[in-house]
Design a protein around this motif. Structure first.
Motif, PDB file in Angstrom:
ATOM      1  N   THR A 142      -4.433  10.885   4.636  1.00 28.16           N
ATOM      2  CA  THR A 142      -3.989   9.490   4.618  1.00 28.16           C
ATOM      3  C   THR A 142      -2.684   9.361   3.844  1.00 28.16           C
ATOM      4  OG1 THR A 142      -6.252   8.664   4.773  1.00 28.16           O
ATOM      5  CG2 THR A 142      -4.602   7.140   3.910  1.00 28.16           C
ATOM      6  N   ASP A 176       0.828  -1.205   0.000  1.00 31.25           N
ATOM      7  CA  ASP A 176       0.000   0.000   0.000  1.00 31.25           C
ATOM      8  C   ASP A 176       0.868   1.263   0.000  1.00 31.25           C
ATOM      9  OD1 ASP A 176      -2.639   1.303   0.199  1.00 31.25           O
ATOM     10  OD2 ASP A 176      -1.904   1.950   2.160  1.00 31.25           O
ATOM     11  N   ALA A 177       1.939   1.241   0.819  1.00 33.39           N
ATOM     12  CA  ALA A 177       2.845   2.390   0.865  1.00 33.39           C
ATOM     13  C   ALA A 177       3.562   2.575  -0.469  1.00 33.39           C
ATOM     14  CB  ALA A 177       3.861   2.213   1.992  1.00 33.39           C
ATOM     15  N   LYS A 229       4.945   8.158   8.067  1.00 37.19           N
ATOM     16  CA  LYS A 229       5.180   6.940   8.862  1.00 37.19           C
ATOM     17  C   LYS A 229       6.266   6.092   8.220  1.00 37.19           C
ATOM     18  CE  LYS A 229       3.853   4.132  12.260  1.00 37.19           C
ATOM     19  NZ  LYS A 229       4.809   3.044  12.111  1.00 37.19           N
ATOM     20  N   THR A 240       0.831   8.221   5.637  1.00 41.68           N
ATOM     21  CA  THR A 240       1.535   7.011   5.179  1.00 41.68           C
ATOM     22  C   THR A 240       2.983   7.312   4.835  1.00 41.68           C
ATOM     23  OG1 THR A 240      -0.528   6.092   4.296  1.00 41.68           O
ATOM     24  CG2 THR A 240       1.520   5.141   3.487  1.00 41.68           C
TER      25      THR A 240
END
Length: 304
Positions: free
Chosen positions: A34, A7-8, A41, A38
């Motif tokens: 979001t 997803d990243a 993070k 992401t």
């Protein structure tokens, strides 16, 4: 535990392609917060800065570029795994891509596409245009599953299967008002050298591009497909070799004249081609559909 997720990687890919966090969010149907979270993070988990944020744009750092370049291989592998799993479950591919050589416009497959959708609604069909070596490259690079009308011999190294669709002769043609139309006798190299040739450009990114019927140092107008080449030659923009069935129709309408030249272009074979060992139901359907005798002749008639 892995700090990197698919997803990243998909988010990084979207930011790079779209140019900003906001545009990536729209493409992925995610809110901007979001996307930002992401990325932040991931930077925290990896201990590296992935983007230089300059105003609304996000410029990827060298570390970010290295991560994305390798990550795209993982994204492609994950996507291929998804497709294989679906194929195992149903027998039909989730997606099939046909690469049609630019000699032939994709609308020629209209009736075939309609018939395919009637039996394989679960398979998403994609059509792409390629030219010359670029058509073969699309198959080897897995951008296409089936080549339709690929010209010339395929690259060495194998890994694919071919079947001939048909063979066609080429003729040298110019518009009636072109200076070469009035030159008597067989046209020689030096007579052609002073005029512009119209040629279909090779779409290859990696393989050696192929040139057909051009002289060294020749002034050349490169076009993306045969339809453009035919149109421009009819308008007297330049000269070149054309498939005889296409030229025949234009000659009958008085739009072109055929001239004899010192160096002829040999006949060309056009092929169906697919990767060795691939036997999905959609691929089999298209191979059977395009094996009908006289398919290439009908295409030429439609183009005329």
């Amino acid at each position: 535990m892995l700090k990197l997720s698919l997803d990243a990687l998909q988010i990084l890919d979207a930011i790079d392609r779209r140019g900003s966090f906001a545009a990536a969010g729209k493409a992925l149907h995610k809110v901007p917060s979001t996307i930002s979270y992401t990325v932040a993070k991931l930077e925290e988990d990896l201990g590296v800065q992935l983007f230089d944020r300059v105003g609304p744009r996000a410029e990827m750092t060298e570390a970010g570029r290295a991560l994305l370049d390798e990550g795209r291989h993982l994204l492609r592998a994950a996507r291929e795994l998804e497709l294989r799993v679906r194929r195992v479950a149903s027998g039909w591919e989730a997606e099939l891509t046909l690469a049609m050589d630019s000699m032939f416009p994709t609308w020629l497959l209209g009736a075939d596409i309609a018939a395919f959708r009637g039996v394989a609604a679960q398979t998403r069909l994609r059509l792409i245009d390629e030219a010359l070596s670029g058509t073969w490259e699309a198959l080897l690079d897995r951008r296409a599953d089936l080549l339709v009308g690929a010209a010339g011999e395929g690259p060495s190294g194998g890994g694919y299967v071919v079947e001939p669709l048909g063979r066609v002769a080429f003729v040298f043609a110019v518009a009636p008002g072109h200076p070469l139309a009035a030159v008597p006798g067989v046209l020689r190299r030096e007579q052609l050298a002073g005029h512009c040739a119209v040629a279909v450009s090779d779409s290859a990114r990696r393989l050696l591009p192929r040139t057909v019927g051009l002289l060294m140092g020749q002034e050349t107008l490169s076009v993306p497909d045969m339809a453009s080449k035919l149109r421009l030659q009819r308008e007297g923009i330049g000269f070149g070799f054309l498939p005889e069935p296409c030229a025949r129709a234009a000659v009958a309408r008085g739009e072109l004249v055929i001239r004899d030249v010192e160096e002829h272009k040999p006949d060309e074979t056009f092929w169906l081609a697919w990767r060795t060992g691939e036997e999905g139901a959609a691929l089999r359907w298209w191979r059977e559909r395009l094996r009908v005798p006289g398919m290439l002749d009908r295409w030429w008639q439609a183009l005329g």
